[in-house]
Design a protein around this motif. Sequence first.
Motif, PDB file in Angstrom:
ATOM      1  N   LEU A 149     -24.153  51.436  27.869  1.00 54.77           N
ATOM      2  CA  LEU A 149     -23.141  50.510  27.344  1.00 54.77           C
ATOM      3  C   LEU A 149     -21.981  50.358  28.329  1.00 54.77           C
ATOM      4  CD1 LEU A 149     -22.762  51.379  23.534  1.00 54.77           C
ATOM      5  CD2 LEU A 149     -24.148  49.635  24.608  1.00 54.77           C
ATOM      6  N   ALA A 150     -21.546  51.493  28.904  1.00 54.18           N
ATOM      7  CA  ALA A 150     -20.441  51.429  29.876  1.00 54.18           C
ATOM      8  C   ALA A 150     -20.827  50.531  31.056  1.00 54.18           C
ATOM      9  CB  ALA A 150     -20.088  52.838  30.366  1.00 54.18           C
ATOM     10  N   ARG A 151     -22.057  50.693  31.522  1.00 54.67           N
ATOM     11  CA  ARG A 151     -22.527  49.862  32.634  1.00 54.67           C
ATOM     12  C   ARG A 151     -22.558  48.380  32.224  1.00 54.67           C
ATOM     13  NH1 ARG A 151     -28.568  50.843  34.408  1.00 54.67           N
ATOM     14  NH2 ARG A 151     -28.780  50.186  32.224  1.00 54.67           N
ATOM     15  N   ALA A 152     -23.002  48.138  30.980  1.00 51.19           N
ATOM     16  CA  ALA A 152     -23.130  46.748  30.529  1.00 51.19           C
ATOM     17  C   ALA A 152     -21.773  46.044  30.440  1.00 51.19           C
ATOM     18  CB  ALA A 152     -23.834  46.707  29.170  1.00 51.19           C
ATOM     19  N   ILE A 153     -20.719  46.793  30.120  1.00 44.56           N
ATOM     20  CA  ILE A 153     -19.412  46.136  29.970  1.00 44.56           C
ATOM     21  C   ILE A 153     -18.555  46.216  31.228  1.00 44.56           C
ATOM     22  CG2 ILE A 153     -19.301  46.392  27.456  1.00 44.56           C
ATOM     23  CD1 ILE A 153     -17.402  48.763  27.828  1.00 44.56           C
ATOM     24  N   ALA A 154     -19.043  46.946  32.239  1.00 43.35           N
ATOM     25  CA  ALA A 154     -18.211  47.199  33.426  1.00 43.35           C
ATOM     26  C   ALA A 154     -17.677  45.912  34.050  1.00 43.35           C
ATOM     27  CB  ALA A 154     -19.007  47.997  34.467  1.00 43.35           C
ATOM     28  N   ASN A 155     -18.511  44.879  34.107  1.00 39.99           N
ATOM     29  CA  ASN A 155     -18.102  43.630  34.761  1.00 39.99           C
ATOM     30  C   ASN A 155     -17.515  42.605  33.795  1.00 39.99           C
ATOM     31  OD1 ASN A 155     -18.912  44.563  37.322  1.00 39.99           O
ATOM     32  ND2 ASN A 155     -21.050  44.054  36.854  1.00 39.99           N
ATOM     33  N   ARG A 156     -17.060  43.088  32.652  1.00 37.66           N
ATOM     34  CA  ARG A 156     -16.438  42.224  31.631  1.00 37.66           C
ATOM     35  C   ARG A 156     -17.292  41.001  31.310  1.00 37.66           C
ATOM     36  NH1 ARG A 156     -12.232  43.611  35.033  1.00 37.66           N
ATOM     37  NH2 ARG A 156     -10.532  44.784  34.053  1.00 37.66           N
ATOM     38  N   PRO A 157     -18.549  41.205  30.877  1.00 42.29           N
ATOM     39  CA  PRO A 157     -19.399  40.055  30.593  1.00 42.29           C
ATOM     40  C   PRO A 157     -18.934  39.341  29.320  1.00 42.29           C
ATOM     41  CG  PRO A 157     -20.447  42.034  29.791  1.00 42.29           C
ATOM     42  CD  PRO A 157     -19.194  42.479  30.502  1.00 42.29           C
ATOM     43  N   ALA A 158     -19.276  38.056  29.215  1.00 38.40           N
ATOM     44  CA  ALA A 158     -18.947  37.315  28.002  1.00 38.40           C
ATOM     45  C   ALA A 158     -19.896  37.696  26.871  1.00 38.40           C
ATOM     46  CB  ALA A 158     -19.051  35.815  28.280  1.00 38.40           C
ATOM     47  N   MET A 159     -21.077  38.235  27.261  1.00 42.83           N
ATOM     48  CA  MET A 159     -22.104  38.513  26.246  1.00 42.83           C
ATOM     49  C   MET A 159     -22.865  39.791  26.610  1.00 42.83           C
ATOM     50  SD  MET A 159     -24.792  35.753  24.798  1.00 42.83           S
ATOM     51  CE  MET A 159     -25.548  35.240  26.308  1.00 42.83           C
ATOM     52  N   ILE A 160     -23.216  40.556  25.568  1.00 47.10           N
ATOM     53  CA  ILE A 160     -24.076  41.735  25.743  1.00 47.10           C
ATOM     54  C   ILE A 160     -25.412  41.441  25.062  1.00 47.10           C
ATOM     55  CG2 ILE A 160     -24.448  44.156  25.094  1.00 47.10           C
ATOM     56  CD1 ILE A 160     -22.180  44.265  26.839  1.00 47.10           C
ATOM     57  N   ILE A 161     -26.495  41.730  25.748  1.00 46.45           N
ATOM     58  CA  ILE A 161     -27.817  41.585  25.159  1.00 46.45           C
ATOM     59  C   ILE A 161     -28.466  42.960  25.129  1.00 46.45           C
ATOM     60  CG2 ILE A 161     -30.151  40.717  25.609  1.00 46.45           C
ATOM     61  CD1 ILE A 161     -28.998  38.118  26.454  1.00 46.45           C
ATOM     62  N   ALA A 162     -28.828  43.414  23.933  1.00 49.46           N
ATOM     63  CA  ALA A 162     -29.392  44.760  23.795  1.00 49.46           C
ATOM     64  C   ALA A 162     -30.773  44.654  23.137  1.00 49.46           C
ATOM     65  CB  ALA A 162     -28.447  45.622  22.961  1.00 49.46           C
ATOM     66  N   ASP A 163     -31.804  45.068  23.872  1.00 45.82           N
ATOM     67  CA  ASP A 163     -33.171  44.980  23.356  1.00 45.82           C
ATOM     68  C   ASP A 163     -33.585  46.353  22.835  1.00 45.82           C
ATOM     69  OD1 ASP A 163     -35.685  44.150  22.693  1.00 45.82           O
ATOM     70  OD2 ASP A 163     -36.277  43.548  24.706  1.00 45.82           O
ATOM     71  N   GLU A 164     -33.656  46.512  21.532  1.00 46.76           N
ATOM     72  CA  GLU A 164     -33.964  47.794  20.881  1.00 46.76           C
ATOM     73  C   GLU A 164     -33.107  48.941  21.446  1.00 46.76           C
ATOM     74  OE1 GLU A 164     -35.925  48.183  18.338  1.00 46.76           O
ATOM     75  OE2 GLU A 164     -37.349  46.502  18.364  1.00 46.76           O
ATOM     76  N   PRO A 165     -31.771  48.789  21.439  1.00 45.19           N
ATOM     77  CA  PRO A 165     -30.926  49.793  22.103  1.00 45.19           C
ATOM     78  C   PRO A 165     -30.996  51.167  21.468  1.00 45.19           C
ATOM     79  CG  PRO A 165     -29.582  48.337  20.735  1.00 45.19           C
ATOM     80  CD  PRO A 165     -30.970  47.754  20.759  1.00 45.19           C
ATOM     81  N   THR A 166     -31.458  51.226  20.199  1.00 49.25           N
ATOM     82  CA  THR A 166     -31.489  52.516  19.508  1.00 49.25           C
ATOM     83  C   THR A 166     -32.923  52.999  19.286  1.00 49.25           C
ATOM     84  OG1 THR A 166     -31.437  51.444  17.333  1.00 49.25           O
ATOM     85  CG2 THR A 166     -29.318  51.983  18.326  1.00 49.25           C
ATOM     86  N   GLY A 167     -33.872  52.337  19.929  1.00 46.01           N
ATOM     87  CA  GLY A 167     -35.290  52.644  19.704  1.00 46.01           C
ATOM     88  C   GLY A 167     -35.691  54.067  20.063  1.00 46.01           C
ATOM     89  N   ASN A 168     -34.962  54.685  20.988  1.00 48.52           N
ATOM     90  CA  ASN A 168     -35.302  56.054  21.400  1.00 48.52           C
ATOM     91  C   ASN A 168     -34.324  57.084  20.866  1.00 48.52           C
ATOM     92  OD1 ASN A 168     -37.459  55.117  22.828  1.00 48.52           O
ATOM     93  ND2 ASN A 168     -36.503  55.277  24.842  1.00 48.52           N
ATOM     94  N   LEU A 169     -33.540  56.721  19.852  1.00 48.12           N
ATOM     95  CA  LEU A 169     -32.495  57.632  19.381  1.00 48.12           C
ATOM     96  C   LEU A 169     -32.688  57.984  17.911  1.00 48.12           C
ATOM     97  CD1 LEU A 169     -29.479  55.681  20.957  1.00 48.12           C
ATOM     98  CD2 LEU A 169     -30.729  57.608  21.955  1.00 48.12           C
ATOM     99  N   ASP A 170     -32.196  59.181  17.523  1.00 47.26           N
ATOM    100  CA  ASP A 170     -32.248  59.523  16.099  1.00 47.26           C
ATOM    101  C   ASP A 170     -31.208  58.676  15.351  1.00 47.26           C
ATOM    102  OD1 ASP A 170     -29.627  60.978  15.765  1.00 47.26           O
ATOM    103  OD2 ASP A 170     -30.540  62.205  17.335  1.00 47.26           O
ATOM    104  N   GLN A 171     -31.304  58.665  14.037  1.00 44.71           N
ATOM    105  CA  GLN A 171     -30.525  57.702  13.255  1.00 44.71           C
ATOM    106  C   GLN A 171     -29.008  57.897  13.398  1.00 44.71           C
ATOM    107  OE1 GLN A 171     -31.807  55.143  12.231  1.00 44.71           O
ATOM    108  NE2 GLN A 171     -30.548  54.242  10.642  1.00 44.71           N
TER     109      GLN A 171
END
Length: 229
Positions: A149-171
């Motif tokens: 997430l930090a990497r995704a926002i580093a360049n101040r993008p107008a939009m974040i696209i997350a493809d199954e961002p929690t697919g490998n994480l516990d609830q």
Amino acid sequence: MVEAKNLCMKYDKGKHNAIENISFSIGRAEFVFFVGSSGAGKSTILRLIIREVKPNDGSLKVFGRDVARLPRHRLPYLRRNIGMVFQDFRLMEERSVYDNVAFAMVVIGSSRKEIRRRVPHVLSLVGLKDKAKSKIMDLSGGEQQRVGLARAIANRPAMIIADEPTGNLDQGTALDIMNLLRSINLRGTTVLVATHNREIVERFKKRVLYLDNGKLVGDEQKGIYTNVH
Ligand code: ADP
């Protein structure tokens, strides 16, 4: 931010359209879930938005521009305005947390001064200020996705696209990550999330676009996952 009209897409090797006559519009600072079973077309829509694949028919505008007609040299401008978050994190495992975030800024030509100022800031936004020097391979899955997430926002993008961002994480960890995505959204960034995680979709009460077999079968504000499944 994103406007699809009668959008169709068929993979070269596909028998049927992966996306079939889909229309929707997503405004600035919206938070949208794309849900649907495996193969429904969620990833394909996200890939169309970043012009990883091209539509066969209909139109798709991202930031007001028709992505199918975007010349190749404009692609970096499109993509630097979109922060990507992946199910499998896609981090440099042997490198530090700091380096992983800094690298995203190096790629777009940020100055060293800007990088030194920005990286600690985004790490503190995701709660990783004290882990800047840790290697990715020494972090938990949840911490790794925070780096994502930090990497995704580093360049101040107008939009974040997350493809199954929690697919490998516990609830519990998945909820932490989604809460961070929500706080990023509240700061004005449009957030698009493809997910299977029914509990999260129900809990967050955001707009939901339901896909089934490449078709858009529902578009609900504050939707609940169970409308379709
Ligand atoms: P989801 O993300 O909802 O699981 P996808 O967008 O990955 O769905 O897939 C939509 C459809 O496109 C599926 O029928 C899938 O088999 C097909 N598909 C996805 N990627 C490819 C590809 N590279 N080549 C051929 N068909 C593909």
